[in-house]
Design an enzyme around this catalytic site. Structure first.
Site, short mmCIF file in Angstrom:
data_model
loop_
_atom_site.label_atom_id
_atom_site.label_comp_id
_atom_site.label_asym_id
_atom_site.label_seq_id
_atom_site.Cartn_x
_atom_site.Cartn_y
_atom_site.Cartn_z
N SER A 116 89.54 59.14 30.18
CA SER A 116 89.41 58.50 31.50
C SER A 116 90.76 58.17 32.12
O SER A 116 91.54 59.06 32.41
CB SER A 116 88.54 57.26 31.34
N ASP A 261 89.43 61.27 34.89
CA ASP A 261 88.23 62.10 34.71
C ASP A 261 87.29 62.05 35.90
O ASP A 261 86.18 62.58 35.85
CB ASP A 261 87.50 61.74 33.41
N ASP A 263 85.56 59.70 37.60
CA ASP A 263 84.35 58.90 37.81
C ASP A 263 84.62 57.65 38.65
O ASP A 263 83.73 57.09 39.25
CB ASP A 263 83.62 58.55 36.50
MG MG Z 1 87.05 57.38 34.17
#
Ligand code: MG
Length: 471
Positions: A116, A261, A263
């Site tokens: 992440s 990543d 999100d």
């Molecule tokens: Mg993330």
């Protein structure tokens, strides 16, 4: 607060953890430094444990753009195959694209190789169930038990799994998002948008998404690079100075930045002002409640009280959880809520999928601004009441945490919430949250009030309380 006032402890928040059980999963997946805190054998064994947990079927596996991701992905795939499961390889994709692929393309589960927003040396594995959402805490413990008991399935030459490529994950993801917004209304506004991809995994998805929505997009840090040379993998107001400057210099309508990543998404308005995730989250929650009247909103105990003002206008309910996207996602599913958000920029739009999704959030924000028919800063000032926040963190050894929490609780004049750490209200519009980190010997202090001065003072006061109690 009481349940009737909208505060709950979800089932997974109460997951019992045997004191002796060793942990692999942290707040969000398994994280480690390959070659230092763990080697590739670890990823093979963990892959076998995950495969054993799922039992049978085909798992969709994806990876972010980190330097160690190809090696780790191959190791995790070897483990999954060795346990007898089949694998479809998505390649380099944003985490939400992988999760949406699991949910909509008929997979038994998903594994994403990513760390992440963590620094470049880190990597990790995130495990999703058939609904695409990170598996619940109790299932994480089941995987851990298989790993530590060494009870992994070992397939023989006939039953070992097979692997194939799955090249349509991003196409499927973009199609899914486009079906959830009013593309025509967005295209009519001809938005100019600056997008800071942070050398991360949205590179192959988000710019194409906004182009399909008729936006003119200018990208920063758009080349995938696992050393994250642009501004690092974590978008915060401090790391987004270039985005802010670019928005102003090209006269864009807005800016957006993603984590490694893809999100999480952080926005800045047309004046280049970078917003914390709970401000953009409140703006979106207001719009989502218009799209879905009667919906429920989920956020953590650490988010701004602005959301209660916004939801009150719609007669809607807010549920507060422990800090962490898995808690928010699982509560959204348990309570059939429509939208969730975190102050770090993670937003979940449940009709699409109950995971944080930088692409979906961007499309929703464009739809929201198109519907409001005004500038980003104006929309924000109309919808989201202004509160001021302050935060700090202090080192506290694990042994002293309980004493610190008791000392913080003693400062309360009004009510105390113990959903996660201790949240103390000092007047109608002021609160402080004292919360121990789950992973490090650290206690975080957040405060919010109607003036910056009061918020700063509250943090200072509670920092003294924490220091005294931990001395
Ligand atoms: Mg993330």
């Amino acid at each position: 607060m009481k349940e009737s006032e909208g505060f709950i402890l979800s089932e997974l928040n109460r997951a019992p953890l045997a004191a002796t059980q060793q942990r692999l999963f942290g707040t969000n997946g398994v994280r480690f430094v390959p070659g230092v805190s763990n080697d590739l054998d670890f990823a093979i064994n963990l892959g076998e444990a995950i495969g054993t947990f799922f039992g049978s079927g085909e798992i969709l596996v994806g990876q972010d753009g980190r330097i160690s991701s190809p090696a780790l992905t191959n190791a995790a795939i070897s483990g999954l195959l060795s346990s007898g499961l089949d694998v479809a390889e998505a390649g380099l994709v944003p985490t939400p694209a992988l999760q949406y692929g699991v949910k909509t393309m008929g997979f038994k589960g998903g594994v994403m190789v990513t760390a992440s927003h963590n620094p470049p040396q880190y990597n990790g594995l995130k495990v999703s169930g058939a609904d695409g959402v990170e598996i619940p805490r109790l299932d994480e413990q089941r995987v851990e038990k298989i790993y530590f008991d060494r009870s992994q399935n070992k397939a023989d030459w006939k039953t070992i799994g097979v692997a194939r490529q799955e090249p349509s994950v991003i196409r499927n993801y973009l199609r899914g998002i486009l079906s959830r917004v009013n593309a025509k209304a967005i295209a009519q506004r001809k938005f100019v948008l600056v997008m800071d991809i942070g050398n991360g995994a949205q590179s192959g998805a988000a710019p194409y998404l906004v182009e399909s929505l008729g936006c003119k997009v200018i990208t920063l840090n758009s080349v995938v690079d696992g050393s994250f040379p642009g501004r690092g993998p974590e978008p915060t107001p401090d790391t987004l100075k270039d985005l802010s400057a670019a928005v102003k210099s090209v006269g864009a309508d807005l800016g957006v930045a993603y984590d490694g990543d893809g999100d999480r998404s952080m926005f800045c308005d047309e004046n280049g002002r970078v917003l914390w995730g709970d401000q953009s989250g409140c703006l979106l929650a207001d719009f989502v409640l218009e799209k879905h009247p009667g919906g429920t909103i989920v956020t953590s105990i650490a988010s701004s009280q602005a959301i209660e003002t916004v939801t009150k206008r719609h007669g809607a309910k807010v549920l507060r959880t422990r800090v962490g996207s898995v808690e928010i996602a699982r509560t959204i599913l348990e309570r059939n809520a429509v939208f969730g958000f975190e102050e770090n920029g993670g937003c979940i739009y449940q009709p699409h999928i109950a995971v944080r999704d930088g692409g979906m959030t961007t499309a929703l924000m464009l739809e929201c601004l198109a519907a409001r028919g005004m500038s980003f800063s104006k929309a924000l000032s109309f919808v989201v009441p202004k509160f001021f926040q302050a935060k700090t963190k202090l080192e506290v050894s694990h042994k002293k945490v309980e004493a610190v929490m008791r000392a913080a609780e003693k400062q309360a004049k009004g009510e105390v919430e113990r959903v996660d750490g201790v949240k103390v209200w000092t007047d109608e519009r002021s609160w402080v949250l004292v919360r121990p980190s789950g992973t490090e010997p650290i206690v975080r202090i957040f405060a919010e009030s109607d003036t910056q001065e009061k918020a700063d003072q509250l943090v200072k006061k509670f920092a003294r309380v924490v220091k005294t109690a931990s001395a």
